[in-house]
Write a protein that holds these residues in place. Structure first.
Motif, PDB file in Angstrom:
ATOM      1  N   ALA A 184       0.997  -1.385   0.019  1.00  0.00           N
ATOM      2  CA  ALA A 184      -0.468   0.069   0.259  1.00  0.00           C
ATOM      3  C   ALA A 184       0.520   1.512  -0.131  1.00  0.00           C
ATOM      4  CB  ALA A 184      -1.399  -0.156   0.601  1.00  0.00           C
ATOM      5  N   LYS A 185       2.141   1.612   0.999  1.00  0.00           N
ATOM      6  CA  LYS A 185       3.394   1.944   0.266  1.00  0.00           C
ATOM      7  C   LYS A 185       3.635   2.844  -0.615  1.00  0.00           C
ATOM      8  CE  LYS A 185       5.186   2.015   5.639  1.00  0.00           C
ATOM      9  NZ  LYS A 185       5.070   1.519   6.271  1.00  0.00           N
ATOM     10  N   TRP A 186       4.051   0.781  -1.755  1.00  0.00           N
ATOM     11  CA  TRP A 186       4.377   1.413  -2.425  1.00  0.00           C
ATOM     12  C   TRP A 186       2.862   1.765  -3.591  1.00  0.00           C
ATOM     13  CZ3 TRP A 186       2.703  -0.836  -7.355  1.00  0.00           C
ATOM     14  CH2 TRP A 186       2.886  -0.109  -8.528  1.00  0.00           C
ATOM     15  N   MET A 187       2.227   1.546  -3.580  1.00  0.00           N
ATOM     16  CA  MET A 187       1.184   1.910  -4.530  1.00  0.00           C
ATOM     17  C   MET A 187       0.678   3.341  -4.132  1.00  0.00           C
ATOM     18  SD  MET A 187      -2.791   1.069  -4.745  1.00  0.00           S
ATOM     19  CE  MET A 187      -2.321  -0.804  -5.330  1.00  0.00           C
ATOM     20  N   LEU A 188       0.856   4.120  -2.605  1.00  0.00           N
ATOM     21  CA  LEU A 188       0.398   5.749  -2.420  1.00  0.00           C
ATOM     22  C   LEU A 188       1.361   6.660  -3.343  1.00  0.00           C
ATOM     23  CD1 LEU A 188      -1.060   7.505  -1.012  1.00  0.00           C
ATOM     24  CD2 LEU A 188       1.030   7.242   1.026  1.00  0.00           C
ATOM     25  N   GLU A 189       2.332   5.836  -3.275  1.00  0.00           N
ATOM     26  CA  GLU A 189       3.875   6.727  -3.940  1.00  0.00           C
ATOM     27  C   GLU A 189       3.508   6.635  -5.105  1.00  0.00           C
ATOM     28  OE1 GLU A 189       6.622   8.052  -2.610  1.00  0.00           O
ATOM     29  OE2 GLU A 189       5.167   8.016  -1.084  1.00  0.00           O
ATOM     30  N   ASP A 190       3.334   5.572  -5.985  1.00  0.00           N
ATOM     31  CA  ASP A 190       3.318   5.388  -7.204  1.00  0.00           C
ATOM     32  C   ASP A 190       1.770   7.007  -7.919  1.00  0.00           C
ATOM     33  OD1 ASP A 190       4.282   3.584  -9.929  1.00  0.00           O
ATOM     34  OD2 ASP A 190       2.348   2.918  -9.689  1.00  0.00           O
ATOM     35  N   LEU A 191       1.143   6.778  -6.597  1.00  0.00           N
ATOM     36  CA  LEU A 191      -0.034   7.127  -7.257  1.00  0.00           C
ATOM     37  C   LEU A 191       0.638   8.519  -7.553  1.00  0.00           C
ATOM     38  CD1 LEU A 191      -3.248   5.395  -5.378  1.00  0.00           C
ATOM     39  CD2 LEU A 191      -2.433   5.888  -7.606  1.00  0.00           C
ATOM     40  N   LYS A 192       1.568   9.071  -6.539  1.00  0.00           N
ATOM     41  CA  LYS A 192       1.981  10.458  -6.728  1.00  0.00           C
ATOM     42  C   LYS A 192       2.876  11.237  -7.532  1.00  0.00           C
ATOM     43  CE  LYS A 192       1.924  11.065  -0.938  1.00  0.00           C
ATOM     44  NZ  LYS A 192       2.653  11.660   0.094  1.00  0.00           N
ATOM     45  N   ARG A 193       3.289   9.996  -8.011  1.00  0.00           N
ATOM     46  CA  ARG A 193       4.176   9.556  -8.942  1.00  0.00           C
ATOM     47  C   ARG A 193       3.619  10.671 -10.651  1.00  0.00           C
ATOM     48  NH1 ARG A 193       5.413   6.921 -12.565  1.00  0.00           N
ATOM     49  NH2 ARG A 193       4.595   4.872 -11.943  1.00  0.00           N
ATOM     50  N   HIS A 194       2.963   9.381 -10.809  1.00  0.00           N
ATOM     51  CA  HIS A 194       2.356   9.703 -11.804  1.00  0.00           C
ATOM     52  C   HIS A 194       0.633  10.577 -11.605  1.00  0.00           C
ATOM     53  CE1 HIS A 194      -1.472   7.205 -11.666  1.00  0.00           C
ATOM     54  NE2 HIS A 194      -0.404   5.923 -10.546  1.00  0.00           N
ATOM     55  N   GLY A 195       0.260  10.965 -10.593  1.00  0.00           N
ATOM     56  CA  GLY A 195      -0.783  11.860 -10.483  1.00  0.00           C
ATOM     57  C   GLY A 195      -1.852  11.498 -10.831  1.00  0.00           C
ATOM     58  N   LYS A 196      -2.178  10.781 -12.054  1.00  0.00           N
ATOM     59  CA  LYS A 196      -3.664  10.531 -12.531  1.00  0.00           C
ATOM     60  C   LYS A 196      -4.881  10.279 -11.631  1.00  0.00           C
ATOM     61  CE  LYS A 196      -1.032   9.097 -16.373  1.00  0.00           C
ATOM     62  NZ  LYS A 196      -1.777  10.136 -18.374  1.00  0.00           N
ATOM     63  N   LEU A 197      -4.720   9.542 -10.153  1.00  0.00           N
ATOM     64  CA  LEU A 197      -5.684   9.429  -9.598  1.00  0.00           C
ATOM     65  C   LEU A 197      -6.357  10.800  -9.374  1.00  0.00           C
ATOM     66  CD1 LEU A 197      -7.654   7.651  -8.202  1.00  0.00           C
ATOM     67  CD2 LEU A 197      -6.579   8.076  -6.025  1.00  0.00           C
ATOM     68  N   ASP A 198      -5.231  11.855  -9.047  1.00  0.00           N
ATOM     69  CA  ASP A 198      -5.634  13.186  -8.486  1.00  0.00           C
ATOM     70  C   ASP A 198      -6.391  13.987  -9.961  1.00  0.00           C
ATOM     71  OD1 ASP A 198      -4.851  12.905  -5.681  1.00  0.00           O
ATOM     72  OD2 ASP A 198      -3.175  13.197  -6.133  1.00  0.00           O
ATOM     73  N   ALA A 199      -5.789  13.809 -10.673  1.00  0.00           N
ATOM     74  CA  ALA A 199      -5.842  14.556 -11.481  1.00  0.00           C
ATOM     75  C   ALA A 199      -7.550  14.381 -12.095  1.00  0.00           C
ATOM     76  CB  ALA A 199      -5.054  14.418 -13.054  1.00  0.00           C
ATOM     77  N   ILE A 200      -7.481  12.688 -12.493  1.00  0.00           N
ATOM     78  CA  ILE A 200      -9.197  12.207 -12.767  1.00  0.00           C
ATOM     79  C   ILE A 200     -10.225  12.545 -12.082  1.00  0.00           C
ATOM     80  CG2 ILE A 200      -9.172  10.096 -12.012  1.00  0.00           C
ATOM     81  CD1 ILE A 200     -10.038  10.957 -15.802  1.00  0.00           C
ATOM     82  N   LEU A 201     -10.052  12.604 -10.770  1.00  0.00           N
ATOM     83  CA  LEU A 201     -10.281  13.697  -9.609  1.00  0.00           C
ATOM     84  C   LEU A 201     -10.863  15.045  -9.508  1.00  0.00           C
ATOM     85  CD1 LEU A 201     -10.319  10.303  -6.296  1.00  0.00           C
ATOM     86  CD2 LEU A 201     -12.040  11.502  -7.924  1.00  0.00           C
ATOM     87  N   ALA A 202      -9.825  15.858 -10.234  1.00  0.00           N
ATOM     88  CA  ALA A 202     -10.299  16.365 -10.311  1.00  0.00           C
ATOM     89  C   ALA A 202     -10.915  17.031 -11.556  1.00  0.00           C
ATOM     90  CB  ALA A 202      -8.718  17.495 -10.394  1.00  0.00           C
ATOM     91  N   GLU A 203     -10.872  16.323 -12.125  1.00  0.00           N
ATOM     92  CA  GLU A 203     -11.548  16.874 -13.722  1.00  0.00           C
ATOM     93  C   GLU A 203     -13.077  15.783 -13.421  1.00  0.00           C
ATOM     94  OE1 GLU A 203     -11.797  14.562 -18.666  1.00  0.00           O
ATOM     95  OE2 GLU A 203     -10.255  14.754 -17.310  1.00  0.00           O
ATOM     96  N   TYR A 204     -13.337  15.435 -13.374  1.00  0.00           N
ATOM     97  CA  TYR A 204     -14.979  14.183 -12.586  1.00  0.00           C
ATOM     98  C   TYR A 204     -14.878  14.980 -11.191  1.00  0.00           C
ATOM     99  CZ  TYR A 204     -14.617  12.104 -17.261  1.00  0.00           C
ATOM    100  OH  TYR A 204     -14.379  12.415 -18.686  1.00  0.00           O
ATOM    101  N   LYS A 205     -15.267  16.147 -11.044  1.00  0.00           N
ATOM    102  CA  LYS A 205     -15.487  16.533  -9.609  1.00  0.00           C
ATOM    103  C   LYS A 205     -16.266  16.066  -8.657  1.00  0.00           C
ATOM    104  CE  LYS A 205     -13.922  21.161 -10.611  1.00  0.00           C
ATOM    105  NZ  LYS A 205     -11.841  20.730 -10.188  1.00  0.00           N
ATOM    106  N   GLU A 206     -17.629  15.747  -9.700  1.00  0.00           N
ATOM    107  CA  GLU A 206     -19.245  15.194  -8.871  1.00  0.00           C
ATOM    108  C   GLU A 206     -18.694  13.564  -8.685  1.00  0.00           C
ATOM    109  OE1 GLU A 206     -19.431  14.806 -13.711  1.00  0.00           O
ATOM    110  OE2 GLU A 206     -18.641  16.070 -12.020  1.00  0.00           O
TER     111      GLU A 206
END
Length: 514
Positions: free
Chosen positions: A231-253
């Motif tokens: 889970a730690k590795w995955m958290l760092e990988d999510l931060k590295r590519h930023g795809k999760l933050d970006a898609i949730l920012a695009e689809y705010k609802e």
């Protein structure tokens, strides 16, 4: 008192089609209410695990521990209908994380040909543009194409997928689910030797450091070390590519769903702990998680947004230190009780008909001493010395012992019948949604069940973690963990018990933050 509680449950059950299921649950579970539970009943405590509410404010519920100890899920409870609908909809996402392996197992006859056809059809040159979107797949992308086939999603809805795997890294993908207006983070379970190493690294690890990083209090909260590291590795990988933050920012609802099966379910429950301070509308669905995932305090905390689904005798959900100790002790006790030469034990099925109760009883009577009348032997003395030594070790290490258990609230799909005669007539299969359903051995529809003499009736109930502390040895304990089998069971229960013809995103109730 106990009588008043039982009378209230009976009144609530009047006019409810699920009454006979509840009765069967009561017959199989312990019905006595302890003095400790009675004290809680007198207090107007609202269950922390009530995640769903309607505009009319759903009826007040009894404390969850007492209620869930006694009740099966009901199609008249909006929260429970929503929960089964949610599980039936998102369980394919957990299965799809196994990509082409799962696709070919689900389609054993033509799966390989279908996969090759779509690879050639979608990639005439065996290459598709996926830079920054797909990592760790082959050039012809069998993982990603199988993922799209299982879920029926267009390629553009696969936001990101990583198929890299090491002892720490675990395959996962992010996709859009427009039907439920969700972003789905799905994590694969055990499939390779690397994931087995993560499974067996089960030392409890405190989450205080991760709590400081992610914004929660992790003091005295523990998780399975192998899963925590992934889970730690995955958290760092999510931060590295930023795809999760970006898609949730695009689809705010859109809300966030985190799903997984087996090891993936355990990692999903932990990554949800790390992500929820940032995404408070997060929900985690853990399908067949390992029984040694979180400490009890953390498991109680995540029950606000995490639900585990377990099918019958699933052995992985019962894989705890306590479970293996109990199994070990039972085997040693059985060996002590054997009164025939050990080489004759294997011949017992040939001498007696184990398919009948009388045959099995005769075999036991001939082969084993009564528990209270075991013949003294050197081996028995050594076993008793071993048990005493184990008890002494437990007492010495009691202060440092951390018990790991299943995450969140638990829905258990248990089998209440295994043959057509005890299930009743075949007309049961054509009934309107009732208290339990019949499922064929291969998980087919009701017409397939009609062709077989063996059917399984399943009913969902709220379960306690203590229900899974003992390993149940049965012929289907491995099948009950299979991701395809888990999907079939959950979706059939949702259709035939709860009357859900589809699992689309029209919500009967609203998910709210507690």
């Amino acid at each position: 008192n106990t009588l008043e509680i039982r009378e209230r449950l009976i009144r609530e059950c009047e006019g409810n089609d699920e009454c006979d299921v509840i009765d069967e649950v009561r017959n199989q579970a312990e019905l006595e209410v302890s003095e400790e539970e009675m004290k809680h009943v007198e207090e107007p405590v609202e269950s922390k695990t009530s995640l769903i509410s309607t505009s009319s404010d759903l009826q007040k519920r009894e404390p969850s521990r007492l209620r869930r100890k006694k009740e099966g899920l009901s199609k008249h409870n909006e929260h429970e209908v929503y929960l089964m609908k949610e599980a039936a909809h998102f369980v394919p996402f957990a299965q799809a994380a196994y990509t082409w392996v799962s696709y070919m197992l689900e389609n054993p006859t033509c799966g390989i040909f279908s996969l090759l056809y779509h690879i050639c059809r979608q990639s005439p040159c065996f290459f598709r543009s996926s830079k920054g979107r797909i990592e760790g797949d082959y050039p012809w992308q069998p993982h990603t194409i199988a993922l799209e086939l299982i879920l029926g999603l267009p390629a553009d809805d696969i936001v990101f997928a990583s198929y890299y795997e090491t002892v720490l890294a675990i395959p996962y993908y992010i996709c859009l689910d427009h039907d439920w207006k969700c972003v789905v983070l799905a994590i694969r379970g055990t499939l390779t030797l690397e994931s087995v190493f993560a499974d067996i690294n089960c030392v409890p690890t405190e989450l205080s450091e991760m709590g400081e990083e992610c914004g929660f209090d992790g003091k005295d909260l523990y998780g399975h070390k192998g899963m925590v590291d992934s889970a730690k590795w995955m958290l760092e990988d999510l931060k590295r590519h930023g795809k999760l933050d970006a898609i949730l920012a695009e689809y705010k609802e859109y809300s966030l769903r985190v799903v997984g099966h087996s090891l993936g379910a355990g990692v999903a429950s932990l990554i949800s702990v790390f992500l929820r301070p940032r995404y408070p509308n997060l929900r985690c669905l853990a399908f067949s998680p390992p029984g040694c995932t979180l400490s009890e305090a953390l498991a109680d905390t995540v029950a606000e947004y995490t639900t585990s689904f377990i099918v019958d005798d699933d052995i992985i959900a019962r894989m705890t230190i306590e479970g293996f100790e109990e199994l070990r002790d039972s085997i040693l006790e059985m060996i002590c009780r054997i009164k025939i030469p050990k080489y004759e034990v294997g011949n017992q099925p040939k001498k007696f008909d184990f398919s009948t109760g009388s045959g099995l009883a005769t075999s036991i009577e001939e082969s084993l001493y009564n528990k209270n009348n075991v013949k003294a032997s050197k081996f028995k003395e050594e076993v008793e010395d071993f048990w005493r030594y184990q008890e002494e070790l437990k007492e010495e290490n009691k202060s440092n012992y951390v018990k790991l258990c299943l995450p969140g609230s638990i829905v258990h799909l248990f089998r209440i019948c295994s043959n057509r005669q005890s299930c009743g007539s075949s007309q049961h299969l054509n009934m309107s949604p009732g208290p339990a359903i019949s499922i064929s051995l291969d998980g087919g529809d009701s017409s397939d069940s009609m062709k077989s003499d063996t059917v399984y009736r399943y009913a969902p109930r709220w379960a306690q973690r203590s229900d899974f502390e003992k390993i149940e040895i049965s012929s289907h304990m491995l099948l009950d963990h299979d991701p395809i089998s888990v999907k079939v069971r959950i979706q059939e229960v949702a259709r035939q018990l709860f009357g859900l013809d589809s699992f689309s995103g029209e919500k009967a109730v609203d998910v709210i933050e507690l």
